[in-house]
Design an enzyme around this catalytic site. Structure first.
Site, short mmCIF file in Angstrom:
data_model
loop_
_atom_site.label_atom_id
_atom_site.label_comp_id
_atom_site.label_asym_id
_atom_site.label_seq_id
_atom_site.Cartn_x
_atom_site.Cartn_y
_atom_site.Cartn_z
CE LYS A 160 -9.03 49.04 -12.80
NZ LYS A 160 -9.26 49.43 -11.44
P1 NDP Z 1 -12.35 40.82 -6.63
O1 NDP Z 1 -12.23 40.05 -7.62
O2 NDP Z 1 -11.85 40.58 -5.14
O3 NDP Z 1 -14.12 40.71 -6.23
C1 NDP Z 1 -15.03 40.86 -7.21
C2 NDP Z 1 -16.39 40.45 -6.74
O4 NDP Z 1 -17.43 41.00 -7.40
C3 NDP Z 1 -16.40 38.93 -6.73
O5 NDP Z 1 -17.30 38.52 -5.77
C4 NDP Z 1 -16.93 38.48 -8.08
O6 NDP Z 1 -17.87 37.54 -8.17
C5 NDP Z 1 -18.11 39.85 -8.16
N1 NDP Z 1 -18.11 40.02 -9.54
C6 NDP Z 1 -17.15 40.65 -10.46
N2 NDP Z 1 -17.66 40.65 -11.71
C7 NDP Z 1 -18.97 40.33 -11.34
C8 NDP Z 1 -20.13 40.41 -12.51
N3 NDP Z 1 -19.85 40.72 -13.78
N4 NDP Z 1 -21.34 40.28 -12.06
C9 NDP Z 1 -21.60 39.96 -10.69
N5 NDP Z 1 -20.31 39.63 -9.76
C10 NDP Z 1 -19.20 40.11 -10.24
O7 NDP Z 1 -12.71 42.42 -7.00
P2 NDP Z 1 -12.35 43.64 -5.86
O8 NDP Z 1 -13.35 43.58 -4.67
O9 NDP Z 1 -11.02 44.04 -5.79
O10 NDP Z 1 -13.02 44.88 -6.60
C11 NDP Z 1 -14.63 44.86 -6.74
C12 NDP Z 1 -14.83 46.29 -7.24
O11 NDP Z 1 -14.16 47.41 -6.45
C13 NDP Z 1 -14.48 46.50 -8.65
O12 NDP Z 1 -15.44 47.57 -9.39
C14 NDP Z 1 -13.10 47.23 -8.73
O13 NDP Z 1 -12.65 48.11 -9.62
C15 NDP Z 1 -13.35 48.00 -7.40
N6 NDP Z 1 -12.23 48.56 -6.84
C16 NDP Z 1 -11.22 47.75 -6.33
C17 NDP Z 1 -10.40 48.27 -5.56
C18 NDP Z 1 -9.16 47.41 -4.75
O14 NDP Z 1 -8.33 47.97 -4.02
N7 NDP Z 1 -9.15 46.14 -4.99
C19 NDP Z 1 -10.22 49.85 -5.21
C20 NDP Z 1 -11.25 50.56 -5.95
C21 NDP Z 1 -12.18 50.26 -6.35
P3 NDP Z 1 -16.93 36.17 -8.94
O15 NDP Z 1 -16.12 35.53 -8.10
O16 NDP Z 1 -18.34 35.34 -9.28
O17 NDP Z 1 -16.48 36.83 -10.24
O1 2IT Z 2 -9.84 50.85 -8.83
C1 2IT Z 2 -9.15 51.31 -7.97
O2 2IT Z 2 -8.88 52.13 -7.37
C2 2IT Z 2 -8.04 50.25 -7.77
N1 2IT Z 2 -8.55 48.96 -8.16
C3 2IT Z 2 -6.90 50.31 -6.88
C4 2IT Z 2 -5.80 51.10 -7.87
C5 2IT Z 2 -4.58 51.13 -7.20
O3 2IT Z 2 -3.72 51.63 -7.94
O4 2IT Z 2 -4.53 51.16 -5.77
#
Ligand code: NDP
Ligand code: 2IT
Length: 449
Positions: A122
């Site tokens: 990461k």
């Molecule tokens: P995005 O940046 O697209 O969206 C994140 C969302 O969460 C936003 O609405 C953001 O609000 C909110 N957020 C982030 N930090 C905080 C905080 N400290 N407190 C409150 N709200 C918060 O990210 P993703 O959707 O890609 O990721 C979301 C979660 O999923 C994370 O934990 C990530 O590690 C996990 N994940 C993502 C994957 C992927 O493929 N993208 C795969 C697997 C897991 P704001 O805009 O106000 O910051």
């Molecule tokens: O938390 C996760 O699994 C991700 N943000 C995706 C990682 C990846 O390499 O697709």
């Protein structure tokens, strides 16, 4: 086991999130060590929790006014025992070594569960993309990649997006890598399908989480249809979790960002979700603007003086925390249960705090940990890598079919491992045990390296 926790507490003081993630896994895999006492002498756990490599670097960049700023960049390469390092990037002001070590640690087991050949990593930066112009984000990404490019490669380490890193950032990062290395390769995933990305990658994490939830409900002869759902976040994972829930007949009541949440009693339908996607992905606006368009919904501002999150205090069947770590605490867990929740499926990484997990398990809820439920994202990244190697693109239907099959298999793997170790129906134990056993077996095969 207690000794290992003491060891990392002393060795890495202050790394709260990393300690939390390690403790959860160590507690789950205790029965595996009881069955394989030889693992102790081989210090398998100690080796797994020590990153193979951590890279930290300066990221200087210039804003639109000519002012120079300095951020810190990181890549935590946790394990390459199952394949090249693989995992996302996070750009958020809260990013520090503890958060990236926890995420890299989780990624190792998550990637193992996908069955694809990927190690765990990461990276990211304490850069805040919110409020920055496209040009500022581009200059930051170029500076970040000018250093990171020395350490990654399609056979070494393949980053992807995550919080604060979406399609725009992946484009700028890829452009800089290509220019520096004079090489067009599958070094990043989450690319646009126009230039080497996979169909369904943007959808994969959210869709996969809903497929996993549907599998869990299936064990009780139930389906998503008619289920009332609470979803947090409004980013990539939340949007596509909501999309698949709506498609399968679920009713989504909530979405949020760090400023607050919206509650739409009528349900967020396809048209309303299209508005949210435009608002968040193109306009880069705030979720509060939802009520300007849909005045029947309510907006509640985030209130840090509260010891609970009111988003989790509504009557519903299923909860999908899709924002960030530790967003459901003990009090939220009781509120959810008192409101009739039957299923909690983690779209985000580690969104449920340890005491809240215990409450869900004690109450026999269907609870899925992120390393199983959100593995669809990295799984389709693995499929993107496979397509890049073959220089071809599968259709969206083909990728979605493979995603569904992978989520089905992860669900079964968790159930089998949990049952094998005397904890039937415990997806947390199942995911940690199955992931750990795969990693441990590969480490034994490859010797002391
Ligand atoms: P995005 O940046 O697209 O969206 C994140 C969302 O969460 C936003 O609405 C953001 O609000 C909110 N957020 C982030 N930090 C905080 C905080 N400290 N407190 C409150 N709200 C918060 O990210 P993703 O959707 O890609 O990721 C979301 C979660 O999923 C994370 O934990 C990530 O590690 C996990 N994940 C993502 C994957 C992927 O493929 N993208 C795969 C697997 C897991 P704001 O805009 O106000 O910051
Ligand atoms: O938390 C996760 O699994 C991700 N943000 C995706 C990682 C990846 O390499 O697709």
């Amino acid at each position: 086991m207690a000794d290992i926790m003491k060891w990392i507490l002393a060795r890495d003081p202050g790394e709260r999130e990393f300690h939390q993630a390690v403790k959860e896994v160590i507690e789950s895999v205790r029965p595996v060590l009881d069955r394989n006492p030889g693992y102790i002498q081989l210090a398998l756990l100690e080796r797994i929790i020590e990153p193979e490599r951590v890279i930290m670097f300066r990221v200087p960049w210039m804003d639109d006014q000519g002012q120079v700023h300095v951020n810190r960049g990181y890549r935590v390469e946790m394990s390459s025992v199952l394949g090249p390092y693989k995992g996302g990037l996070r750009f958020h002001p809260s990013v520090n070594l503890s958060i990236l070590k926890f995420l890299a640690f989780e990624q190792v087991f998550k990637n193992a569960l996908t069955t694809l050949p990927m190690g765990g990593a990461k990276g990211g930066s304490d850069f805040e993309p919110k409020g920055k112009s496209d040009n500022e984000v581009m200059r930051f990404c170029q500076s970040f990649m000018s250093e990171l490019s020395h350490h990654i490669g399609p056979n070494i380490d393949i980053p992807e997006g995550g919080i604060g890193v979406g399609a725009r950032e992946i484009g700028y990062l890829f452009g800089m890598y290509k220019k520096q290395r004079n090489e067009f390769s599958g070094v990043l995933t989450g690319k646009s399908p126009v230039w080497g990305g996979s169909f369904i990658r943007p959808e994969a994490t959210g869709y996969g989480a809903v497929y996993f939830a549907a599998e869990m409900l299936g064990t009780q002869n139930e389906t998503i249809e008619g289920k009332v759902c609470l979803v947090s976040g409004a980013g990539n994972v939340a949007q596509f979790t909501a999309e698949k829930l709506i498609e399968l007949g679920g009713k989504v009541l909530t979405l949020s960002d760090s400023s607050g949440y919206i509650y739409d009693e009528e349900g967020i339908d396809k048209g309303k979700l299209a508005f949210v996607k435009r608002l968040k992905n193109i306009k880069r606006g705030r979720i509060s603007e939802y009520i300007d368009k849909y005045s029947e919904a309510q907006y509640t501002e985030a209130d840090t003086s509260l010891d609970y999150n009111p988003l989790w205090n509504h009557s519903a069947d299923c909860a999908f925390p899709c924002a960030t770590q530790n967003e459901i605490n003990e009090k939220d867990a009781y509120n959810l249960i008192n409101n009739g929740i039957k299923l909690v499926c983690e779209g985000a990484d580690m969104p449920v705090a340890p005491k809240a997990i215990d409450i869900f398990l004690d109450n026999k809820l269907l609870y899925a940990p992120g390393k199983a439920a959100n593995a669809g994202g990295v799984a389709v990244s693995g499929l993107e890598m496979a397509q890049n190697r073959m220089l071809l693109n599968w259709s969206a239907e083909e990728v979605d079919r493979r995603l569904k099959e992978i989520m089905h298999n992860i669900h079964q793997t968790c159930l089998d491992a949990a049952a094998d170790f005397g904890q039937p129906g415990n997806y947390l134990a199942g995911a940690n045990i199955a992931g750990f056993m795969k990693v441990a077996t590969a480490m034994l095969d490859q010797g002391l390296v």
